[in-house]
Motif scaffolding. Structure first.
Motif, PDB file in Angstrom:
ATOM      1  N   TRP A 158     109.764  44.749 -10.396  1.00 46.03           N
ATOM      2  CA  TRP A 158     108.489  43.331 -10.720  1.00 46.03           C
ATOM      3  C   TRP A 158     108.145  44.188 -11.846  1.00 46.03           C
ATOM      4  N   ALA A 159     107.939  45.180 -12.614  1.00 43.68           N
ATOM      5  CA  ALA A 159     107.440  45.607 -13.428  1.00 43.68           C
ATOM      6  C   ALA A 159     107.444  45.169 -14.283  1.00 43.68           C
ATOM      7  N   PHE A 160     108.841  44.917 -15.231  1.00 42.07           N
ATOM      8  CA  PHE A 160     109.109  44.457 -16.388  1.00 42.07           C
ATOM      9  C   PHE A 160     108.855  42.698 -16.633  1.00 42.07           C
ATOM     10  N   PRO A 161     109.307  41.960 -15.388  1.00 40.36           N
ATOM     11  CA  PRO A 161     109.155  40.426 -15.096  1.00 40.36           C
ATOM     12  C   PRO A 161     107.589  40.210 -15.372  1.00 40.36           C
ATOM     13  N   ALA A 162     106.101  41.711 -15.207  1.00 45.05           N
ATOM     14  CA  ALA A 162     105.202  41.488 -13.972  1.00 45.05           C
ATOM     15  C   ALA A 162     104.644  41.596 -16.580  1.00 45.05           C
ATOM     16  N   ILE A 163     105.194  42.500 -16.744  1.00 47.66           N
ATOM     17  CA  ILE A 163     104.530  43.248 -18.253  1.00 47.66           C
ATOM     18  C   ILE A 163     105.174  41.776 -19.268  1.00 47.66           C
ATOM     19  N   MET A 195      96.984  76.663 -18.045  1.00 43.22           N
ATOM     20  CA  MET A 195      97.985  75.953 -19.331  1.00 43.22           C
ATOM     21  C   MET A 195      98.509  75.250 -18.342  1.00 43.22           C
ATOM     22  N   ARG A 196      99.050  75.951 -17.162  1.00 42.35           N
ATOM     23  CA  ARG A 196      99.755  75.525 -15.496  1.00 42.35           C
ATOM     24  C   ARG A 196      99.129  74.107 -15.233  1.00 42.35           C
ATOM     25  N   GLU A 197      97.903  73.993 -15.008  1.00 41.70           N
ATOM     26  CA  GLU A 197      97.439  73.090 -14.132  1.00 41.70           C
ATOM     27  C   GLU A 197      97.444  71.780 -15.221  1.00 41.70           C
ATOM     28  N   GLU A 198      97.747  72.317 -16.464  1.00 33.85           N
ATOM     29  CA  GLU A 198      97.947  70.785 -17.364  1.00 33.85           C
ATOM     30  C   GLU A 198      98.904  70.893 -17.624  1.00 33.85           C
ATOM     31  N   GLU A 199      99.910  71.188 -17.603  1.00 36.46           N
ATOM     32  CA  GLU A 199     100.973  70.370 -17.518  1.00 36.46           C
ATOM     33  C   GLU A 199     102.187  70.004 -16.492  1.00 36.46           C
ATOM     34  N   LYS A 200     100.844  70.737 -15.289  1.00 34.14           N
ATOM     35  CA  LYS A 200     101.406  70.125 -13.996  1.00 34.14           C
ATOM     36  C   LYS A 200     100.464  68.519 -13.891  1.00 34.14           C
ATOM     37  N   LYS A 201      99.165  68.165 -14.314  1.00 37.61           N
ATOM     38  CA  LYS A 201      99.029  66.839 -14.578  1.00 37.61           C
ATOM     39  C   LYS A 201     100.408  66.080 -15.671  1.00 37.61           C
ATOM     40  N   ARG A 202     100.489  66.210 -16.788  1.00 35.64           N
ATOM     41  CA  ARG A 202     101.067  65.921 -17.056  1.00 35.64           C
ATOM     42  C   ARG A 202     102.555  65.129 -16.779  1.00 35.64           C
ATOM     43  N   SER A 203     103.124  66.695 -15.821  1.00 35.77           N
ATOM     44  CA  SER A 203     104.276  66.335 -15.193  1.00 35.77           C
ATOM     45  C   SER A 203     104.052  64.975 -14.162  1.00 35.77           C
ATOM     46  N   SER A 204     102.645  65.097 -13.214  1.00 40.94           N
ATOM     47  CA  SER A 204     102.823  64.461 -12.291  1.00 40.94           C
ATOM     48  C   SER A 204     102.838  63.058 -13.123  1.00 40.94           C
ATOM     49  N   GLN A 205     101.615  62.379 -13.619  1.00 43.72           N
ATOM     50  CA  GLN A 205     101.278  60.985 -14.687  1.00 43.72           C
ATOM     51  C   GLN A 205     103.007  60.747 -15.674  1.00 43.72           C
ATOM     52  N   ASP A 206     103.865  61.746 -15.377  1.00 42.68           N
ATOM     53  CA  ASP A 206     105.070  61.116 -16.258  1.00 42.68           C
ATOM     54  C   ASP A 206     105.609  60.752 -15.302  1.00 42.68           C
ATOM     55  N   SER A 207     106.061  61.302 -13.893  1.00 42.73           N
ATOM     56  CA  SER A 207     106.429  61.323 -13.316  1.00 42.73           C
ATOM     57  C   SER A 207     106.342  59.317 -12.469  1.00 42.73           C
ATOM     58  N   SER A 208     104.393  59.194 -11.976  1.00 49.02           N
ATOM     59  CA  SER A 208     104.194  58.096 -11.842  1.00 49.02           C
ATOM     60  C   SER A 208     104.136  57.015 -12.535  1.00 49.02           C
ATOM     61  N   PHE A 209     104.684  57.212 -14.095  1.00 49.73           N
ATOM     62  CA  PHE A 209     104.727  55.850 -14.443  1.00 49.73           C
ATOM     63  C   PHE A 209     106.324  55.385 -14.561  1.00 49.73           C
ATOM     64  N   LYS A 210     107.406  56.710 -14.711  1.00 50.69           N
ATOM     65  CA  LYS A 210     108.598  56.394 -14.189  1.00 50.69           C
ATOM     66  C   LYS A 210     108.467  55.641 -12.948  1.00 50.69           C
ATOM     67  N   ARG A 211     108.658  56.151 -11.756  1.00 48.77           N
ATOM     68  CA  ARG A 211     108.246  55.514 -10.764  1.00 48.77           C
ATOM     69  C   ARG A 211     108.106  54.134 -10.671  1.00 48.77           C
ATOM     70  N   PHE A 212     106.441  53.989 -11.373  1.00 47.27           N
ATOM     71  CA  PHE A 212     106.263  52.452 -11.754  1.00 47.27           C
ATOM     72  C   PHE A 212     107.072  51.057 -12.511  1.00 47.27           C
ATOM     73  N   MET A 213     107.870  51.836 -13.538  1.00 49.17           N
ATOM     74  CA  MET A 213     109.034  51.174 -14.207  1.00 49.17           C
ATOM     75  C   MET A 213     110.314  50.938 -13.548  1.00 49.17           C
ATOM     76  N   LYS A 214     110.263  51.859 -12.109  1.00 49.67           N
ATOM     77  CA  LYS A 214     111.843  51.567 -11.627  1.00 49.67           C
ATOM     78  C   LYS A 214     111.735  50.892 -10.843  1.00 49.67           C
ATOM     79  N   LYS A 215     110.103  50.306 -10.456  1.00 55.53           N
ATOM     80  CA  LYS A 215     109.847  49.564  -9.644  1.00 55.53           C
ATOM     81  C   LYS A 215     110.712  47.694 -10.129  1.00 55.53           C
TER      82      LYS A 215
END
Length: 309
Positions: free
Chosen positions: A23-28, A1-21
């Motif tokens: 050029w992200a919104f203009p590209a979308i 369970m802890r490994e799945e939570e770690k994966k989800r948290s890492s994915q959320d953090s990656s998405f948040k980092r991408f959206m913070k760039k």
């Protein structure tokens, strides 16, 4: 369970980092607009292809299919009438067009004398200063409708430019065209020659412009487009020419009528004089009879008086 939570948290953090760039919104936004535009164009293209298959190209409501006659070319409508010679500066007009509204001296100069009769010139006679032959060119693009050998007029070529509008080239030799040929402005039609109808002109070309069979003065339409002749109402001009001819005939007939009136007056005057002479001659006779009767009465009265005495 802890490994799945770690994966989800890492994915959320990656998405948040991408959206913070930045050029992200203009590209979308650009990618979404491109997808939508591609879908619209594809839909329109497929719809137009379906409509094209349903067209009836034999129908009469499609441009270019309504009439059997070919449409007038745009460049031909933009052309201006030109002299049917290559070098207009060396051209000489031997005889002008007969204008019924012109001056008397101009009309006299525009008469052609043939077979002891004067004929109005229905075009202009063009020659060169040196009197030599020259190339006769098409004054306007069109279709050749007549090519005739004529000994009197010196051969005739007719080119149609629009419905009812033609140009004629008379007194030509070495004709290079045939009926049905399409000629462009400036093409060589023939060579200038001579004609029996107007021998005085020598080597020349007789050029005419006609609308609905009525000749018009070519000098009025040189360097003008075909549309200027299309707008011309030749019916009124033809009526004016007919009325002018009728007026001339009436003027010629009027002196005869006046002369007849004068002759009638002279006859009446003669009759009056004859009547007076006859009356004068009869009156003396009557007077003599009266005088004779008076003498008889005097003698009778004298004889009566003598008897009474």
């Amino acid at each position: 369970m802890r490994e799945e939570e770690k994966k989800r948290s890492s994915q959320d953090s990656s998405f948040k980092r991408f959206m913070k760039k930045r050029w992200a919104f203009p590209a979308i936004y650009i990618a979404s607009a491109a997808i939508i535009l591609t879908g619209v164009l594809w839909y329109q293209t497929s719809d137009n292809a379906t409509d094209t298959d349903s067209y009836d190209y034999e129908a009469t409501d499609i441009t270019g299919k309504k009439y059997d006659e070919p449409a007038l070319e745009v460049n031909r409508a933009m052309e201006n009438f030109v002299m049917p010679v290559k070098d207009s500066d060396s051209a000489v007009i031997q005889k002008q067009f007969y204008d019924y509204d012109g001056k008397a001296e101009e009309q006299e100069a525009a008469l052609v004398f043939y077979n002891n009769t004067y004929h109005p010139n229905t075009g202009i006679d063009i020659a060169t200063k040196d009197g030599e032959t020259f190339d006769v060119l098409a004054a306007l693009s069109g279709k050749v409708t007549k090519v005739e050998e004529d000994s009197l007029l010196g051969n005739v070529i007719e080119v149609e430019h629009d419905k009812g509008i033609v140009t004629q080239y008379q007194s030509v030799t070495e004709m290079n065209v045939e009926v049905g040929d399409q000629v462009e402005q400036g093409d060589v039609l023939a060579k200038a020659g001579e004609s029996l109808f107007n021998e005085e002109a020598g080597v020349h070309v007789h050029f005419e412009i006609r609308k609905d069979g009525t000749p018009v003065n070519p000098l009025d339409f040189f360097n003008k487009p075909l549309s200027s002749l299309q707008e011309l109402d030749t019916a009124d001009k033809a009526d004016a020419e007919e009325n002018s001819g009728a007026t001339e005939e009436n003027d010629e007939a009027a002196p005869s009528e006046d002369k007849s009136s004068e002759e009638s007056a002279d006859e009446n005057a003669g009759n009056t004089e004859e009547d007076e002479s006859a009356d004068t001659e009869e009156d003396p006779a009557g007077t003599s009879e009266d005088e004779g009767q008076t003498d008889d009465q005097v003698e009778e009265d004298t004889a009566t008086e003598s008897t009474d005495a």
